[in-house]
Motif scaffolding. Structure first.
Motif, PDB file in Angstrom:
ATOM      1  N   TYR A   1      46.412  44.334  38.447  1.00  0.00           N
ATOM      2  CA  TYR A   1      45.473  44.951  39.384  1.00  0.00           C
ATOM      3  C   TYR A   1      44.359  43.947  39.616  1.00  0.00           C
ATOM      4  O   TYR A   1      43.849  43.346  38.667  1.00  0.00           O
ATOM      5  N   THR A   2      43.999  43.751  40.875  1.00  0.00           N
ATOM      6  CA  THR A   2      43.016  42.723  41.193  1.00  0.00           C
ATOM      7  C   THR A   2      42.084  43.147  42.332  1.00  0.00           C
ATOM      8  O   THR A   2      42.454  43.952  43.174  1.00  0.00           O
ATOM      9  N   CYS A   3      40.894  42.571  42.333  1.00  0.00           N
ATOM     10  CA  CYS A   3      39.933  42.804  43.412  1.00  0.00           C
ATOM     11  C   CYS A   3      40.187  41.796  44.533  1.00  0.00           C
ATOM     12  O   CYS A   3      41.041  40.915  44.407  1.00  0.00           O
ATOM     13  N   GLU A   4      39.449  41.921  45.621  1.00  0.00           N
ATOM     14  CA  GLU A   4      39.573  40.996  46.755  1.00  0.00           C
ATOM     15  C   GLU A   4      39.320  39.548  46.332  1.00  0.00           C
ATOM     16  O   GLU A   4      40.016  38.639  46.755  1.00  0.00           O
ATOM     17  N   THR A   5      38.339  39.346  45.478  1.00  0.00           N
ATOM     18  CA  THR A   5      37.932  37.999  45.071  1.00  0.00           C
ATOM     19  C   THR A   5      39.020  37.263  44.299  1.00  0.00           C
ATOM     20  O   THR A   5      39.201  36.061  44.477  1.00  0.00           O
ATOM     21  N   HIS A   6      39.751  37.967  43.472  1.00  0.00           N
ATOM     22  CA  HIS A   6      40.704  37.317  42.569  1.00  0.00           C
ATOM     23  C   HIS A   6      42.172  37.469  42.977  1.00  0.00           C
ATOM     24  O   HIS A   6      43.061  37.142  42.187  1.00  0.00           O
ATOM     25  N   CYS A   7      42.452  37.938  44.190  1.00  0.00           N
ATOM     26  CA  CYS A   7      43.852  38.155  44.564  1.00  0.00           C
ATOM     27  C   CYS A   7      44.647  36.851  44.618  1.00  0.00           C
ATOM     28  O   CYS A   7      45.806  36.830  44.207  1.00  0.00           O
ATOM     29  N   ASP A   8      44.054  35.753  45.064  1.00  0.00           N
ATOM     30  CA  ASP A   8      44.768  34.477  45.086  1.00  0.00           C
ATOM     31  C   ASP A   8      45.116  34.012  43.679  1.00  0.00           C
ATOM     32  O   ASP A   8      46.224  33.542  43.424  1.00  0.00           O
ATOM     33  N   ARG A   9      44.182  34.159  42.775  1.00  0.00           N
ATOM     34  CA  ARG A   9      44.429  33.765  41.387  1.00  0.00           C
ATOM     35  C   ARG A   9      45.539  34.620  40.774  1.00  0.00           C
ATOM     36  O   ARG A   9      46.406  34.110  40.058  1.00  0.00           O
ATOM     37  N   ALA A  10      45.513  35.919  41.049  1.00  0.00           N
ATOM     38  CA  ALA A  10      46.537  36.821  40.516  1.00  0.00           C
ATOM     39  C   ALA A  10      47.917  36.470  41.068  1.00  0.00           C
ATOM     40  O   ALA A  10      48.908  36.488  40.331  1.00  0.00           O
ATOM     41  N   LEU A  11      47.998  36.144  42.349  1.00  0.00           N
ATOM     42  CA  LEU A  11      49.273  35.730  42.945  1.00  0.00           C
ATOM     43  C   LEU A  11      49.791  34.461  42.280  1.00  0.00           C
ATOM     44  O   LEU A  11      50.977  34.347  41.958  1.00  0.00           O
TER      45      LEU A  11
ATOM     46  N   THR B   1      40.197  51.975  37.505  1.00  0.00           N
ATOM     47  CA  THR B   1      41.072  50.810  37.446  1.00  0.00           C
ATOM     48  C   THR B   1      40.292  49.600  37.911  1.00  0.00           C
ATOM     49  O   THR B   1      39.868  49.524  39.058  1.00  0.00           O
ATOM     50  N   SER B   2      40.090  48.675  36.990  1.00  0.00           N
ATOM     51  CA  SER B   2      39.301  47.492  37.340  1.00  0.00           C
ATOM     52  C   SER B   2      40.194  46.266  37.443  1.00  0.00           C
ATOM     53  O   SER B   2      41.332  46.258  36.979  1.00  0.00           O
ATOM     54  N   CYS B   3      39.650  45.252  38.042  1.00  0.00           N
ATOM     55  CA  CYS B   3      40.319  43.972  38.215  1.00  0.00           C
ATOM     56  C   CYS B   3      40.660  43.378  36.851  1.00  0.00           C
ATOM     57  O   CYS B   3      39.882  43.489  35.895  1.00  0.00           O
ATOM     58  N   PHE B   4      41.809  42.732  36.751  1.00  0.00           N
ATOM     59  CA  PHE B   4      42.255  42.069  35.523  1.00  0.00           C
ATOM     60  C   PHE B   4      41.318  40.934  35.135  1.00  0.00           C
ATOM     61  O   PHE B   4      41.192  40.606  33.965  1.00  0.00           O
ATOM     62  N   TYR B   5      40.634  40.325  36.122  1.00  0.00           N
ATOM     63  CA  TYR B   5      39.817  39.141  35.897  1.00  0.00           C
ATOM     64  C   TYR B   5      38.313  39.406  35.819  1.00  0.00           C
ATOM     65  O   TYR B   5      37.560  38.539  35.398  1.00  0.00           O
ATOM     66  N   CYS B   6      37.885  40.574  36.275  1.00  0.00           N
ATOM     67  CA  CYS B   6      36.455  40.903  36.254  1.00  0.00           C
ATOM     68  C   CYS B   6      36.300  42.418  36.166  1.00  0.00           C
ATOM     69  O   CYS B   6      37.283  43.125  35.996  1.00  0.00           O
ATOM     70  N   GLU B   7      35.123  42.912  36.315  1.00  0.00           N
ATOM     71  CA  GLU B   7      34.863  44.349  36.197  1.00  0.00           C
ATOM     72  C   GLU B   7      34.845  45.080  37.547  1.00  0.00           C
ATOM     73  O   GLU B   7      34.599  46.278  37.589  1.00  0.00           O
ATOM     74  N   ASN B   8      35.103  44.383  38.640  1.00  0.00           N
ATOM     75  CA  ASN B   8      35.110  45.014  39.963  1.00  0.00           C
ATOM     76  C   ASN B   8      36.294  45.972  40.099  1.00  0.00           C
ATOM     77  O   ASN B   8      37.323  45.783  39.444  1.00  0.00           O
ATOM     78  N   PRO B   9      36.176  46.974  40.953  1.00  0.00           N
ATOM     79  CA  PRO B   9      37.302  47.891  41.183  1.00  0.00           C
ATOM     80  C   PRO B   9      38.506  47.135  41.750  1.00  0.00           C
ATOM     81  O   PRO B   9      38.361  46.253  42.604  1.00  0.00           O
TER      82      PRO B   9
END
Length: 52
Positions: free
Chosen positions: A5-15, A38-46
Motif C-alpha cells: 500500500y502506498t501514497c502518491e509520493t512513494h508509488c514509483d518507489r513501490a513499483l 491503512t498507511s503507506c508502506f514507506y511513510c505515515e501518509n494514507p
C-alpha cells in the motif's frame, strides 16, 4: 506475493521495489477502500494505491 500500500509520493518507489522482488511487471490499482487506517508502506501518509 507481496501487497504494498502506498501514497502518491512513494508509488514509483513501490513499483520499483515490487519489480525488483518478483522480476515481473507489478499491477497497480487505486485503493478503493476508504480506510484511513491503512498507511503507506514507506511513510505515515494514507495509502492511495495497492501494488501487487
Amino acid at each position: 506475493m507481496t501487497l504494498i500500500y502506498t501514497c502518491e509520493t512513494h508509488c514509483d518507489r513501490a513499483l520499483d521495489d515490487a519489480l525488483e522482488e518478483t522480476g515481473e511487471a507489478p499491477y497497480m490499482e487505486r485503493s478503493i477502500e476508504n480506510n484511513s487506517s491503512t498507511s503507506c508502506f514507506y511513510c505515515e501518509n494514507p495509502a492511495v494505491y495497492k501494488i501487487k
